[in-house]
Motif scaffolding. Sequence first.
Motif, PDB file in Angstrom:
ATOM      1  N   SER B 107       6.276  -3.128  18.143  1.00  9.93           N
ATOM      2  CA  SER B 107       6.873  -2.162  17.217  1.00  9.93           C
ATOM      3  C   SER B 107       6.979  -2.750  15.811  1.00  9.93           C
ATOM      4  CB  SER B 107       8.235  -1.689  17.710  1.00  9.93           C
ATOM      5  OG  SER B 107       9.081  -2.783  17.898  1.00  9.93           O
ATOM      6  N   ALA B 108       7.214  -4.061  15.717  1.00  6.83           N
ATOM      7  CA  ALA B 108       7.323  -4.689  14.402  1.00  6.83           C
ATOM      8  C   ALA B 108       5.982  -4.631  13.673  1.00  6.83           C
ATOM      9  CB  ALA B 108       7.772  -6.131  14.541  1.00  6.83           C
ATOM     10  N   ILE B 109       4.906  -4.858  14.414  1.00  3.55           N
ATOM     11  CA  ILE B 109       3.568  -4.816  13.825  1.00  3.55           C
ATOM     12  C   ILE B 109       3.261  -3.415  13.329  1.00  3.55           C
ATOM     13  CG2 ILE B 109       1.109  -4.823  14.466  1.00  3.55           C
ATOM     14  CD1 ILE B 109       1.737  -7.344  16.139  1.00  3.55           C
ATOM     15  N   PHE B 110       3.625  -2.428  14.133  1.00  8.82           N
ATOM     16  CA  PHE B 110       3.384  -1.053  13.734  1.00  8.82           C
ATOM     17  C   PHE B 110       4.125  -0.713  12.452  1.00  8.82           C
ATOM     18  CE2 PHE B 110       0.875   1.904  16.156  1.00  8.82           C
ATOM     19  CZ  PHE B 110       0.449   1.114  17.195  1.00  8.82           C
ATOM     20  N   LYS B 111       5.383  -1.100  12.416  1.00  6.04           N
ATOM     21  CA  LYS B 111       6.196  -0.802  11.231  1.00  6.04           C
ATOM     22  C   LYS B 111       5.633  -1.490   9.999  1.00  6.04           C
ATOM     23  CE  LYS B 111      10.808   0.122  12.966  1.00  6.04           C
ATOM     24  NZ  LYS B 111      11.802  -0.781  13.556  1.00  6.04           N
ATOM     25  N   ALA B 112       5.188  -2.738  10.193  1.00  3.27           N
ATOM     26  CA  ALA B 112       4.689  -3.512   9.062  1.00  3.27           C
ATOM     27  C   ALA B 112       3.399  -2.909   8.517  1.00  3.27           C
ATOM     28  CB  ALA B 112       4.469  -4.962   9.462  1.00  3.27           C
ATOM     29  N   CYS B 113       2.552  -2.395   9.405  1.00  2.00           N
ATOM     30  CA  CYS B 113       1.256  -1.875   8.953  1.00  2.00           C
ATOM     31  C   CYS B 113       1.321  -0.402   8.568  1.00  2.00           C
ATOM     32  CB  CYS B 113       0.197  -2.060  10.037  1.00  2.00           C
ATOM     33  SG  CYS B 113      -0.186  -3.783  10.357  1.00  2.00           S
ATOM     34  N   LEU B 114       2.204   0.336   9.224  1.00  2.00           N
ATOM     35  CA  LEU B 114       2.197   1.781   9.031  1.00  2.00           C
ATOM     36  C   LEU B 114       3.464   2.318   8.413  1.00  2.00           C
ATOM     37  CD1 LEU B 114       0.715   2.676  12.527  1.00  2.00           C
ATOM     38  CD2 LEU B 114      -0.516   2.611  10.367  1.00  2.00           C
ATOM     39  N   GLY B 115       4.448   1.451   8.226  1.00  2.00           N
ATOM     40  CA  GLY B 115       5.742   1.922   7.758  1.00  2.00           C
ATOM     41  C   GLY B 115       5.691   2.458   6.340  1.00  2.00           C
ATOM     42  N   GLU B 116       6.750   3.180   6.010  1.00  2.00           N
ATOM     43  CA  GLU B 116       6.826   3.744   4.665  1.00  2.00           C
ATOM     44  C   GLU B 116       7.024   2.650   3.634  1.00  2.00           C
ATOM     45  OE1 GLU B 116       8.771   7.957   6.042  1.00  2.00           O
ATOM     46  OE2 GLU B 116       9.905   6.628   4.731  1.00  2.00           O
ATOM     47  N   LYS B 122      10.333  -5.253   3.967  1.00  2.00           N
ATOM     48  CA  LYS B 122      11.241  -5.742   5.010  1.00  2.00           C
ATOM     49  C   LYS B 122      10.514  -5.812   6.355  1.00  2.00           C
ATOM     50  CE  LYS B 122      15.838  -5.009   6.890  1.00  2.00           C
ATOM     51  NZ  LYS B 122      16.229  -3.961   7.849  1.00  2.00           N
ATOM     52  N   ALA B 123       9.742  -4.759   6.658  1.00  2.00           N
ATOM     53  CA  ALA B 123       9.029  -4.711   7.929  1.00  2.00           C
ATOM     54  C   ALA B 123       8.022  -5.851   8.019  1.00  2.00           C
ATOM     55  CB  ALA B 123       8.331  -3.363   8.079  1.00  2.00           C
ATOM     56  N   LEU B 124       7.365  -6.118   6.888  1.00  2.00           N
ATOM     57  CA  LEU B 124       6.375  -7.190   6.839  1.00  2.00           C
ATOM     58  C   LEU B 124       7.030  -8.541   7.119  1.00  2.00           C
ATOM     59  CD1 LEU B 124       3.414  -6.728   6.198  1.00  2.00           C
ATOM     60  CD2 LEU B 124       3.817  -7.490   3.881  1.00  2.00           C
TER      61      LEU B 124
END
Lengths: 231, 221
Positions: B107-116, B122-124
């Motif tokens: 989920s962290a990878i998804f957020k980092a690559c696709l997050g707003e 922060k996600a990165l």
Amino acid sequence: MAKNDVKVLGAWPSPYVMRPRIALNIKSVNYDFLEETFGSKSELLLQSNPVHKKVPVLIHGDKPICESMIIVEYIDEVWTSGPSILPSDPYDRAIQRFWAAYVDEKFFAAMKGLRSAQGEERKAFLDQVTEGLALLEEAFGKCSKGKAFFGGDRIGLLDIAFGSFLGWLKVTEKVNGVKLLDEAKTPGLVKWAERFCADAAVKSVMPETEKLLEVSKVLAAKMKGAPPPKN
Amino acid sequence: MAEEVLVFGAWGSPFSRRVEMALKLKGIEYKYIEEDITNKSPSLLKYNPVHKKIPVLVHNGKPVAESLVILEYIDETWKDSPILSKDPYERANARFWAKFIDEKCLSAIFKACLGEDKEHEKALEEASELLQFLENELKEKRYFGGETVGLLDIAANIIGYWLGVLEEASGAELLTREKFPKLCNWANEFVSVSAIKENLPPREKLIAYMRNRFGVGTTSK
């Protein structure tokens, strides 16, 4: 000062912490139980579990092992002279692991949701918990094959995984005024739960429901009084 | 006795590819059934009624679900080319990190690559912290499993291949050589192993799928 090669870092109300303790009891292994203070994390915990900073942690010699079900499997693999916690057949093992994962991922999430939900949401979570118990009742029939436990004649991996939640299940029943384990709907599990809680390996580490209820009230109050998240 | 091994999967899923990788590493023949996850087959629903998901391994009619559970089943059933050490501590370690990947990294990878955008920094950072744990765990080993590909390498297939594809599809930069030299080396080694290479979904097809599914790669960064 007594020195023990085996230590468990934990907290008595935690179902996850119960799991390695049950496993060690099954294997008749002596261990030191190092209780964490509620609300703070010891240096030892932070050092032994830097990734998650959570209990339980098993410290065997100088080696830390984390994650409750991983610890249980470790205990089973190290202390081979005691009764086996996992069955020997690979398919049976897979079924036990499958349901243990289900308990931790789906069932626990539903129970947790039920504890904190309000109004409409509460009914939805209650349905999920009820559905989950129906599945586990069916699984019990298949796994036990007419015997006392998911593991057969003796407590096994899945008994430990699911049974460790029985204390909190009872708390949820009291707080919500519902019967979750029910003679009509889940007769197998009702009897299994009695046997599990009475088992010698479990009795000494299963907290009293009244004490858990008190913890539950403290936690609920803490959540209500928690400051709003910073933006 | 004739043995029947079926794998229900989806071409782009790292989870079903894990199962195929393990079987290939052990030289086990199997029949692959592609599932359209928007239109699940009656067989899938029969074999995995609880989660209704792929992958499912069916061995002589008996179904096993959940990729990490399946990997352990495979290792215990077909003993050649083991993917787990015999040592209990090393086994616990491999299991710990495999769980870490599935529960935290994904989920962290998804957020980092696709997050707003506003959460992006922060996600990165969070995803980088998690990857750092794995970078440290690798140490000087060729594979997480040591000299040969093990359960943790297979579980880390998301990081070894899918992450790079997601980065290309979304324009995000997470697994950089300067920050994660060991993980980058490992990823190269991992995808070069023939049993792994044969089981990777085609890169261009996966990029297109991700762009379409996640609606990325269309805004300028």
